[in-house]
Design an enzyme around this catalytic site. Structure first.
Site, PDB file in Angstrom:
ATOM      1  CG  HIS A   1      -1.747  -0.758   1.371  1.00 32.45           C
ATOM      2  ND1 HIS A   1      -2.838  -1.628   2.077  1.00 32.45           N
ATOM      3  CD2 HIS A   1      -2.521  -1.536  -0.387  1.00 32.45           C
ATOM      4  CE1 HIS A   1      -4.044  -2.288   1.680  1.00 32.45           C
ATOM      5  NE2 HIS A   1      -3.995  -2.121   0.464  1.00 32.45           N
TER       6      HIS A   1
ATOM      7  CG  ASP B   1       0.096   3.891   4.064  1.00 32.25           C
ATOM      8  OD1 ASP B   1      -0.026   2.686   2.934  1.00 32.25           O
ATOM      9  OD2 ASP B   1      -1.035   3.878   5.124  1.00 32.25           O
ATOM     10  CG  HIS B   2       2.547   1.061   4.897  1.00 33.32           C
ATOM     11  ND1 HIS B   2       3.146   0.552   5.969  1.00 33.32           N
ATOM     12  CD2 HIS B   2       1.601   1.120   5.409  1.00 33.32           C
ATOM     13  CE1 HIS B   2       1.994   1.184   6.924  1.00 33.32           C
ATOM     14  NE2 HIS B   2       1.229   1.040   6.212  1.00 33.32           N
TER      15      HIS B   2
ATOM     16  CG  HIS C   1      -4.277  -4.746   5.337  1.00 35.37           C
ATOM     17  ND1 HIS C   1      -4.882  -3.687   6.411  1.00 35.37           N
ATOM     18  CD2 HIS C   1      -3.083  -3.814   4.889  1.00 35.37           C
ATOM     19  CE1 HIS C   1      -5.043  -2.868   5.632  1.00 35.37           C
ATOM     20  NE2 HIS C   1      -3.886  -2.542   4.475  1.00 35.37           N
TER      21      HIS C   1
ATOM     22  CG  ASP D   1      -1.628  -0.780   7.683  1.00 29.52           C
ATOM     23  OD1 ASP D   1      -0.617   0.042   8.129  1.00 29.52           O
ATOM     24  OD2 ASP D   1      -2.094   0.074   6.431  1.00 29.52           O
TER      25      ASP D   1
END
Length: 272
Positions: free
Chosen positions: A33, A35-36, A111, A181
């Site tokens: 994802h 943001d990672h 997740h 997450d």
């Protein structure tokens, strides 16, 4: 030094906190994802501009090598250093890195996409010399390393001095569990039990628990339940939703279940 996840702005934060880029040789990516890992292509390119020649190791899910190499190809900006990808696809925990000081294991998480946390465990260090005892028996310095390795000493007089009389126990190895997450996932508890520090995402407060199921994120209370059941030393929360007016609310809520709670924030340094 390990870099764990690499969202946008990572380079800015590294510079703000005066982290030498050259010290980073191992990057662990939990999942794909943005943001990672959207900061990773830029960081790899910056290493090239800085003249890096040391090998870089990247540990991440299937697809990460394809994503990074496509961008490098399209920009005609291949690295002038070796870039080694370690592709993770196991649904059970596995050791992904080990040297003489530390071992790193994956923590399978729950997740929306394939996701791992990472457990960093120090190895037991050398025993510490009891200088007073060593001097008492007039032991030569050439024997010091063997003593620190746990061996007894045989004196010229025929006497054997036990290692326990010449050394102190080494410091207790520390461990750090990073849980990126994830929904509330009790299956991870046996693996992280007794960890000194647990970082666990806390996207929501309990009032929005109904959102945690479909988004596969956790609440502060759920993170605290994991910390309590795993009997960790310290819980560090992060990954907060911006819908809330203050991140202090996460600490207050988590502490109703688990006392030792810290809040992660940009540039914050923890010492344990």
């Amino acid at each position: 030094m390990f870099l764990i996840d690499c969202g946008e702005g990572t380079q800015v934060q590294l510079r703000k906190n005066k982290i030498k880029f050259s010290r980073i040789n191992h990057i662990f990516i939990s999942h794909l994802h943005g943001d990672h890992f959207f900061g990773l292509p830029g960081l790899i390119s910056t290493f090239r501009l800085l003249g890096r020649d040391k090998e870089m190791h990247i540990y991440g899910p299937k697809g990460i090598q394809e994503a990074i190499t496509l961008l490098l190809k399209l920009g005609d900006s291949w690295t002038n250093y070796k870039l080694t990808f370690h592709i993770l696809n196991s649904k059970s925990s596995e050791i992904v890195f080990e040297d003489e000081k530390v071992v790193v294991e994956t923590i399978p998480l729950n997740h929306r996409v394939y996701t791992n946390g990472f457990l960093f465990k120090e190895k037991l260090g050398e025993r510490k010399l009891n200088i007073g005892a060593v001097e008492k028996y007039d032991i030569d310095r050439s024997a010091f390393q063997n003593i620190k390795n746990g061996k007894d000493v045989h004196l010229d007089t025929g006497q054997t001095v036990s290692n326990s009389d010449l050394t102190f126990d080494p410091p207790k190895p520390k461990s750090y569990a990073y849980c990126s997450d994830t929904a509330f996932e009790p299956k991870i508890i046996p693996q992280i039990t007794g960890a000194d520090i647990l970082y666990h995402e806390a996207t929501f407060l309990d009032s929005e628990e109904h959102l945690s199921g479909k988004t596969k994120h956790a609440t502060a209370k759920q993170a605290a339940k994991i910390a309590k059941l795993a009997k960790v030393g310290q819980l560090v929360l992060g990954h907060y939703s911006t819908r809330y007016k203050s991140i202090d609310l996460f600490k207050q809520e988590a502490q109703t279940i688990f006392e030792n709670v810290q809040l992660a924030d940009d540039g914050k340094i923890f010492e344990f």
